[in-house]
Write a protein that holds these residues in place. Structure first.
Motif, mmCIF file in Angstrom:
data_model
loop_
_atom_site.group_PDB
_atom_site.id
_atom_site.type_symbol
_atom_site.label_atom_id
_atom_site.label_comp_id
_atom_site.label_asym_id
_atom_site.label_seq_id
_atom_site.Cartn_x
_atom_site.Cartn_y
_atom_site.Cartn_z
ATOM 1 N N GLU A 170 0.824 -1.204 0.000
ATOM 2 C CA GLU A 170 0.000 0.000 0.000
ATOM 3 C C GLU A 170 0.862 1.260 0.000
ATOM 4 O O GLU A 170 0.542 2.244 -0.673
ATOM 5 N N LEU A 171 1.969 1.241 0.749
ATOM 6 C CA LEU A 171 2.878 2.384 0.760
ATOM 7 C C LEU A 171 3.504 2.615 -0.618
ATOM 8 O O LEU A 171 3.640 3.759 -1.058
ATOM 9 N N ASP A 172 3.884 1.540 -1.290
ATOM 10 C CA ASP A 172 4.431 1.666 -2.639
ATOM 11 C C ASP A 172 3.410 2.265 -3.592
ATOM 12 O O ASP A 172 3.747 3.130 -4.415
ATOM 13 N N GLU A 173 2.162 1.814 -3.489
ATOM 14 C CA GLU A 173 1.112 2.362 -4.349
ATOM 15 C C GLU A 173 0.885 3.838 -4.049
ATOM 16 O O GLU A 173 0.746 4.650 -4.962
ATOM 17 N N THR A 174 0.886 4.212 -2.765
ATOM 18 C CA THR A 174 0.708 5.610 -2.381
ATOM 19 C C THR A 174 1.876 6.456 -2.882
ATOM 20 O O THR A 174 1.684 7.568 -3.378
ATOM 21 N N LYS A 175 3.077 5.906 -2.778
ATOM 22 C CA LYS A 175 4.268 6.611 -3.256
ATOM 23 C C LYS A 175 4.173 6.855 -4.762
ATOM 24 O O LYS A 175 4.489 7.951 -5.243
ATOM 25 N N ASP A 176 3.719 5.852 -5.507
ATOM 26 C CA ASP A 176 3.563 6.013 -6.953
ATOM 27 C C ASP A 176 2.549 7.113 -7.275
ATOM 28 O O ASP A 176 2.765 7.928 -8.174
ATOM 29 N N ILE A 177 1.439 7.134 -6.539
ATOM 30 C CA ILE A 177 0.417 8.167 -6.757
ATOM 31 C C ILE A 177 0.992 9.548 -6.450
ATOM 32 O O ILE A 177 0.785 10.503 -7.212
ATOM 33 N N LEU A 178 1.741 9.671 -5.353
ATOM 34 C CA LEU A 178 2.338 10.956 -5.003
ATOM 35 C C LEU A 178 3.337 11.415 -6.062
ATOM 36 O O LEU A 178 3.381 12.600 -6.409
#
Length: 199
Positions: free
Chosen positions: A146-154
């Motif tokens: 989930e953190l990786d996905e959030t990082k990609d979105i950011l």
């Protein structure tokens, strides 16, 4: 695709290593090679368990299969055979869980006779199914995903913002240019009007 091929609990007594419980998933192999693959997984799990010193962990790769092993001081060894993409942290977490459950069911090393019939461990079949998807089985791995996905979105939002910022910079520079030309126009108009003073 990440995949677990085998789980095993073994016991080391002196120079001998005995398989106490093992389960295999060879469905990813061709139909005619499944028996050989299952024998290889069992043999290599035992070999890795034999060569893992007490109170240590190790990972060994053989023929595109990674064997993670942990040997406790009492000689109980847990082994996970998986592909190289499987997260090692989840594999060792699973080994710890298996060893704890097994030693709870069979607390005395005298119960570890070396035959699977004497030490049935049904939860192992559930573990091999549940842990096929490491994100679902391990909450920390799920959080990392989930953190990786959030990082990609950011990162994507930041890139969009920078593109927008560049367009704003262009507008600002154009408006600054407009301001200077407006000032020049005003000065020229003032100069032109100053030559003809009306009284």
């Amino acid at each position: 695709m990440v995949k677990i091929m085998a789980l095993g609990v073994l016991a080391k007594k002196g120079n001998a290593t005995h398989t106490l419980a093992i389960t295999k998933d060879v469905s990813s192999y061709g139909y005619f090679s499944r028996t050989s693959a299952a024998e290889f997984l069992g043999f290599f799990a035992k070999t890795v368990a034999e060569r893992t010193p007490a109170s240590s962990r190790q990972s060994i790769e053989e023929d595109n299969v990674t064997f993670h092993a942990h040997c406790r001081p009492d000689g109980l060894v847990g082994v996970v055979a998986c592909d190289a993409e499987y997260p090692w942290r989840v594999a060792f977490s699973l080994i710890g869980k298996m060893l704890d459950e097994f030693s709870t069911n069979y607390p005395s090393p005298d119960m570890w006779t070396g035959t699977e019939k004497d030490t049935p461990y049904a939860a192992m079949k559930e573990h091999i199914v549940r842990y096929q998807n490491p994100e679902e089985a391990d909450s920390i791995q799920k959080i990392y995903k989930e953190l990786d996905e959030t990082k990609d979105i950011l990162h994507k939002n930041l890139d969009t913002l920078l593109d927008r910022g560049e367009k704003l910079d262009d507008l600002v520079s154009k408006s600054e240019g407009l301001s200077s030309s407006s000032k020049m126009f005003y000065k020229q108009a003032k100069k032109t009007n100053s030559c003809c003073v009306v009284m």
